[in-house]
Design an enzyme around this catalytic site. Sequence first.
Site, PDB file in Angstrom:
ATOM      1  N   LYS A   1       0.959 -41.930  -1.353  1.00 48.09           N
ATOM      2  CA  LYS A   1       1.289 -43.452  -1.049  1.00 48.09           C
ATOM      3  C   LYS A   1       0.439 -44.302  -0.309  1.00 48.09           C
ATOM      4  O   LYS A   1       0.036 -43.239   0.626  1.00 48.09           O
ATOM      5  CB  LYS A   1       3.243 -44.183  -1.076  1.00 48.09           C
ATOM      6  CG  LYS A   1       3.957 -43.071  -1.976  1.00 48.09           C
ATOM      7  CD  LYS A   1       5.126 -44.174  -1.874  1.00 48.09           C
ATOM      8  CE  LYS A   1       5.866 -43.808  -3.165  1.00 48.09           C
ATOM      9  NZ  LYS A   1       7.864 -43.795  -2.543  1.00 48.09           N
TER      10      LYS A   1
ATOM     11  N   ARG B   1      10.299 -34.980  -1.139  1.00 43.75           N
ATOM     12  CA  ARG B   1       9.654 -35.132  -2.449  1.00 43.75           C
ATOM     13  C   ARG B   1       8.480 -35.458  -3.286  1.00 43.75           C
ATOM     14  O   ARG B   1       7.461 -36.565  -2.464  1.00 43.75           O
ATOM     15  CB  ARG B   1      10.277 -36.023  -3.829  1.00 43.75           C
ATOM     16  CG  ARG B   1      10.031 -36.932  -5.097  1.00 43.75           C
ATOM     17  CD  ARG B   1      10.578 -37.797  -5.785  1.00 43.75           C
ATOM     18  NE  ARG B   1      10.334 -38.323  -6.766  1.00 43.75           N
ATOM     19  CZ  ARG B   1       9.148 -39.366  -7.231  1.00 43.75           C
ATOM     20  NH1 ARG B   1       8.457 -39.406  -6.860  1.00 43.75           N
ATOM     21  NH2 ARG B   1       9.222 -38.425  -8.855  1.00 43.75           N
TER      22      ARG B   1
END
Length: 258
Positions: A204, A238
């Site tokens: 991210k 994840r």
Amino acid sequence: MSTLIMGILNITPDSFSDGGNFFTIEEALIQTEKLLNDGADIIDVGGQSTRPGHIEVSLKEEIDRVIPVIKAISSKFNCQISIDTYRHEVAELALANGAHIINDVWGLQRDNGEMAKVASKYSCSVIAMHNQDSKEYKEDIILSIKKFFKKTFEIAEQNGVNTNKIIIDPGIGFGKGYDENIEVLNRLDELTCLAPLLIGVSKKGFIGKDMNLTPSQRVEGTIAVNTIAVAKGAKFVRVHNVLEHKRAFSIADKILKK
């Protein structure tokens, strides 16, 4: 228990890291096999990008993307499959065709309990993520997240969901800016009392912000964040890069006595 790894399988043309890479059933099956061989415990299938600025696809398009892939994975591999969706219609079809877990980025709070009803019907596990439309917090951010999850658990109980099957995700990158992401990660241990904790930070933007890194350059940073998260109590991660995390956790879990 060792840290469990969820491998990301995006059936989308526009996801920020791997959009368009696994858009056909054949490509998805090849990637699933790789993720499993690399050490994934769960395959997380998503048919709609949730990256900043994403364009919402129609219900039909999302179904057409994910259901054939879930059917194919379920037929070929003996593995846990999660469906990454906030639409109860997609979740129900996915569970009926081989999925085992709902991964809801709106924490059961987007559809007046319909997602919770699906979870109850199938007695499945639910990953409930914290989310909000703005990045502003009028109170302590952890307190705000706790209030959000209190509502999630209330919705679950009202609709017959076994709350012991709920896993919470603090929603790094969702309704949070750089500073909020860092603070939540620093204080993860304050959330572990609520439910098992999943962290989804893979590649991210906040990870590459200081060094202006592209998604492909954020692997080391992702591993660093996830290792810290696990040390603070996270049970699941994840990720896109399963093998690298499997190797990292092979020693980290031993040090942490997991």
